[in-house]
Every structure is written in structure tokens, then in C-alpha cells.
Write a protein that holds these residues in place. Structure first.
Motif, short mmCIF file in Angstrom:
data_model
loop_
_atom_site.label_atom_id
_atom_site.label_comp_id
_atom_site.label_asym_id
_atom_site.label_seq_id
_atom_site.Cartn_x
_atom_site.Cartn_y
_atom_site.Cartn_z
N ILE A 168 13.99 -15.73 3.16
CA ILE A 168 12.76 -16.37 3.63
C ILE A 168 13.10 -17.72 4.28
O ILE A 168 13.80 -18.53 3.67
CB ILE A 168 11.80 -16.60 2.45
CG1 ILE A 168 11.41 -15.25 1.81
CG2 ILE A 168 10.56 -17.36 2.89
CD1 ILE A 168 10.75 -14.29 2.74
N PRO A 169 12.60 -17.96 5.50
CA PRO A 169 12.86 -19.26 6.12
C PRO A 169 12.02 -20.37 5.51
O PRO A 169 10.87 -20.16 5.12
CB PRO A 169 12.47 -19.01 7.59
CG PRO A 169 11.47 -17.90 7.54
CD PRO A 169 11.87 -17.04 6.38
N VAL A 170 12.63 -21.53 5.42
CA VAL A 170 11.94 -22.74 4.96
C VAL A 170 12.11 -23.79 6.05
O VAL A 170 13.19 -23.94 6.61
CB VAL A 170 12.53 -23.26 3.64
CG1 VAL A 170 11.71 -24.45 3.12
CG2 VAL A 170 12.58 -22.17 2.59
N ALA A 171 11.05 -24.51 6.37
CA ALA A 171 11.11 -25.52 7.42
C ALA A 171 10.31 -26.74 7.00
O ALA A 171 9.39 -26.67 6.18
CB ALA A 171 10.58 -24.97 8.74
N CYS A 172 10.67 -27.87 7.58
CA CYS A 172 9.89 -29.10 7.42
C CYS A 172 9.09 -29.30 8.68
O CYS A 172 9.65 -29.44 9.77
CB CYS A 172 10.81 -30.29 7.16
SG CYS A 172 9.95 -31.87 7.06
N ASN A 173 7.76 -29.30 8.56
CA ASN A 173 6.92 -29.44 9.74
C ASN A 173 6.93 -30.86 10.31
O ASN A 173 6.54 -31.08 11.46
CB ASN A 173 5.47 -29.05 9.40
CG ASN A 173 5.34 -27.57 9.05
OD1 ASN A 173 6.22 -26.78 9.37
ND2 ASN A 173 4.26 -27.21 8.39
N ILE A 174 7.38 -31.81 9.51
CA ILE A 174 7.45 -33.20 9.98
C ILE A 174 8.73 -33.43 10.78
O ILE A 174 8.72 -34.06 11.83
CB ILE A 174 7.38 -34.18 8.78
CG1 ILE A 174 6.08 -33.98 8.01
CG2 ILE A 174 7.52 -35.63 9.26
CD1 ILE A 174 6.02 -34.76 6.70
N HIS A 175 9.84 -32.89 10.25
CA HIS A 175 11.15 -33.05 10.90
C HIS A 175 11.63 -31.65 11.29
O HIS A 175 12.14 -30.91 10.46
CB HIS A 175 12.13 -33.71 9.93
CG HIS A 175 11.59 -34.97 9.31
ND1 HIS A 175 11.02 -34.98 8.05
CD2 HIS A 175 11.50 -36.24 9.80
CE1 HIS A 175 10.63 -36.22 7.78
NE2 HIS A 175 10.91 -37.00 8.82
N ASN A 176 11.41 -31.29 12.56
CA ASN A 176 11.57 -29.89 12.98
C ASN A 176 13.00 -29.38 12.96
O ASN A 176 13.23 -28.19 13.14
CB ASN A 176 10.94 -29.68 14.37
CG ASN A 176 11.60 -30.54 15.44
OD1 ASN A 176 12.60 -31.20 15.19
ND2 ASN A 176 11.02 -30.53 16.64
N TRP A 177 13.99 -30.24 12.76
CA TRP A 177 15.37 -29.78 12.67
C TRP A 177 15.74 -29.31 11.26
O TRP A 177 16.76 -28.67 11.05
CB TRP A 177 16.33 -30.90 13.09
CG TRP A 177 16.29 -32.09 12.18
CD1 TRP A 177 16.97 -32.26 11.01
CD2 TRP A 177 15.49 -33.27 12.34
NE1 TRP A 177 16.66 -33.46 10.43
CE2 TRP A 177 15.76 -34.12 11.23
CE3 TRP A 177 14.60 -33.70 13.31
CZ2 TRP A 177 15.16 -35.36 11.07
CZ3 TRP A 177 13.99 -34.94 13.16
CH2 TRP A 177 14.27 -35.76 12.05
N MET A 178 14.89 -29.63 10.28
CA MET A 178 15.20 -29.29 8.89
C MET A 178 14.83 -27.84 8.59
O MET A 178 13.66 -27.46 8.67
CB MET A 178 14.44 -30.23 7.94
CG MET A 178 14.93 -31.65 7.94
SD MET A 178 13.99 -32.75 6.83
CE MET A 178 14.22 -31.93 5.24
N LYS A 179 15.85 -27.04 8.27
CA LYS A 179 15.64 -25.62 7.99
C LYS A 179 16.51 -25.20 6.81
O LYS A 179 17.57 -25.78 6.56
CB LYS A 179 15.97 -24.77 9.21
CG LYS A 179 15.11 -25.09 10.44
CD LYS A 179 15.44 -24.19 11.61
CE LYS A 179 14.71 -24.61 12.88
NZ LYS A 179 13.24 -24.61 12.70
N ALA A 180 16.05 -24.18 6.09
CA ALA A 180 16.80 -23.62 4.97
C ALA A 180 16.38 -22.16 4.80
O ALA A 180 15.50 -21.66 5.52
CB ALA A 180 16.55 -24.41 3.69
N GLN A 181 17.02 -21.47 3.84
CA GLN A 181 16.65 -20.10 3.51
C GLN A 181 16.57 -19.94 2.01
O GLN A 181 17.34 -20.56 1.26
CB GLN A 181 17.67 -19.10 4.07
CG GLN A 181 17.54 -18.82 5.56
CD GLN A 181 18.43 -17.67 5.98
OE1 GLN A 181 19.65 -17.72 5.85
NE2 GLN A 181 17.82 -16.60 6.47
N VAL A 182 15.63 -19.10 1.58
CA VAL A 182 15.48 -18.77 0.16
C VAL A 182 15.55 -17.25 0.01
O VAL A 182 14.84 -16.51 0.70
CB VAL A 182 14.16 -19.30 -0.42
CG1 VAL A 182 13.95 -18.78 -1.83
CG2 VAL A 182 14.15 -20.81 -0.42
N VAL A 183 16.41 -16.80 -0.89
CA VAL A 183 16.54 -15.38 -1.21
C VAL A 183 15.93 -15.16 -2.59
O VAL A 183 16.30 -15.85 -3.55
CB VAL A 183 18.02 -14.95 -1.22
CG1 VAL A 183 18.16 -13.47 -1.55
CG2 VAL A 183 18.69 -15.26 0.12
#
Length: 258
Positions: A168-183
């Protein structure tokens, strides 16, 4: 002095009972080890230049984690591999899953860790040790979607009531470069590759096991396993797990897959 007489047959029976183990305890398990490497020249991704909260985030060295490759050995970081239990996958026996809490930090204007591996019933604690506010947007399929504001120094917890069909993608809507994944799985058999591209999945059942591989920005369909070109349809592959260590060796991924 009174002597206690115990018939030999009784002694043997008690000894056998004490040393016996259940089938589950006696069941042998295996470990899968894999090393992912990039074949070809890695694309260059310079550090992020923040366009929001520049006073704070601009003071941090923020790596672009689109593709993280070790310059010394071409190891690919953040490749996820897990036992696939979906259609035509591996049917695992019922098991009790011990609940755990996993921390996903908004730290130095990036998510740490970049990949969280969790199970149904676990909790994700989203923290923010930074001096600026962050956001964590979880695009779940089976769990309730979460779009959380996490103030500086704050924390929010998410209960994972269901497993998910894919990372599952995770993102920060404030800082658009911040991304992660959750399994989120219904079993504990998953791992993510480290800085050298190495991962290990322990405690696997012995026999034929179907796995799925994932990288958030690349295709893991056409790979090279120990020098042999191989097709992993839908990024799935099958391994006969034997007791002990099962080392698949080196899996090379062509640079144009990213």
C-alpha cells in the motif's frame, strides 16, 4: 527409611511423555535468502530540493528513494518479497498471529522506514519527531483509508484489521516527495532487501511455496536468476523450500525495468 518403588514401564512412559513434541513443534522450516542487484547503469536521482517548509526541510539531506542502488555492489534496496496466498498461491495452515506495533516516522522530512511490513491485527504508530507538521495518507484497499495530520511531536495509531492484496502506498500531502509502502499480510513470511540487496524470510514451511516480489517503481517480471534469464509472471515465482537455508543466489534486474 521408606523406598519408593516405581515400575520400569511407568518410568519409560513418563519419560516418553516429557520428551515428546507436538507435530507443530517438530515441523521443519526453511529460510529463503535472495540478493537483488541491478544489471546495467543505475539512473541518477539527486537529493530532493524541498519546495515546502524550506527553512526546516531544506536543512536536511533528503535522498530520492525512487531507486536506491549500492554503488559498491549494485545491490537494490527496498525490494519486497512475500509468500503469495491469493489465487493459485500457497495455502498456509492456520496460525496465531502475535500483535505487534510498527513505527512509521515522519523524520527529517522523509518516512522512516521506507517500507513497513506488518500483519493483520498489528498497529502502525505514525510519529512526527520533526519541527514541522506532516501528513500520512494511507491508500488501503481492505482497511479503512487514512489521511492523517500529524503535528510536530505528535503521533497517531492505525489498527490493521484486515490484510491487503498488495503493498500500500503512503504519501505526505504536505510534502509531495515523501513516500513509503506498507505491506499487510495474514502471515509473517515477508522481507525487504537491505542496502546490499539481500533479504531473508525465515520460518517458511517446507515444500513448494509461491512468492511475489515488488518494487514500487520497477517491474520484476523479466529477471536474471544466477545468470539465467527468467520470467516471473505477475512478479510471482515458486521455490521448493527445504529445511535450513535456501539461497537463491543473485537476482539481477535490468536497469530499463525502472
Amino acid at each position: 527409611m521408606t523406598r519408593l518403588f516405581v515400575p520400569t514401564a511407568v518410568v519409560i512412559a513418563v519419560s516418553t511423555l516429557l520428551t515428546a513434541v507436538s507435530p507443530a513443534q517438530a515441523q521443519e522450516t526453511g529460510t529463503l535468502r535472495m540478493t537483488f542487484k541491478l544489471k546495467g547503469a543505475a539512473k541518477s536521482f539527486p537529493p530532493i530540493t524541498p519546495n515546502v517548509d524550506q527553512a526546516f526541510c531544506g536543512s536536511k539531506m533528503i535522498p530520492d528513494e525512487t531507486l536506491v542502488v549500492n554503488s559498491k555492489n549494485n545491490g537494490i534496496k527496498n525490494v519486497i518479497v512475500y509468500v503469495y496466498t491469493g489465487r493459485r498461491g500457497t495455502q498456509l495452515p492456520p496460525m496465531e498471529l502475535e500483535p505487534e506495533t510498527h513505527t512509521l516516522a515522519n523524520q527529517d522530512c522523509r518516512f522512516e522506514p521506507h517500507v513497513v511490513i506488518a500483519k493483520k491485527g498489528d498497529t502502525i504508530k505514525v510519529t512526527n519527531p520533526d519541527k514541522v507538521g506532516h501528513n500520512a495518507n494511507f491508500q488501503f484497499f481492505n482497511n479503512t483509508q487514512q489521511n492523517l495530520t500529524v503535528p510536530a511531536g505528535g503521533a497517531v495509531e492505525i489498527e490493521l484489521k484486515e490484510d491487503e492484496p498488495a503493498p500500500i502506498p503512503v504519501a505526505c500531502n504536505i510534502h509531495n516527495w515523501m513516500k513509503a509502502q506498507v505491506v499487510v499480510l495474514d502471515h509473517p513470511f515477508a522481507a525487504v532487501s537491505d542496502e546490499d540487496g539481500v533479504l531473508e524470510i525465515k520460518g517458511l514451511p517446507v515444500g513448494e511455496v509461491v512468492f511475489r516480489a515488488n518494487h514500487e517503481n520497477g517491474s520484476l517480471k523479466d529477471v536474471i536468476v544466477n545468470g539465467e534469464e527468467t520470467e516471473w509472471r505477475s512478479s510471482k515465482f515458486e521455490v521448493e523450500i527445504k529445511p535450513g537455508l535456501n539461497d537463491m543466489g543473485t537476482i539481477e534486474v535490468p536497469a530499463d525495468a525502472f
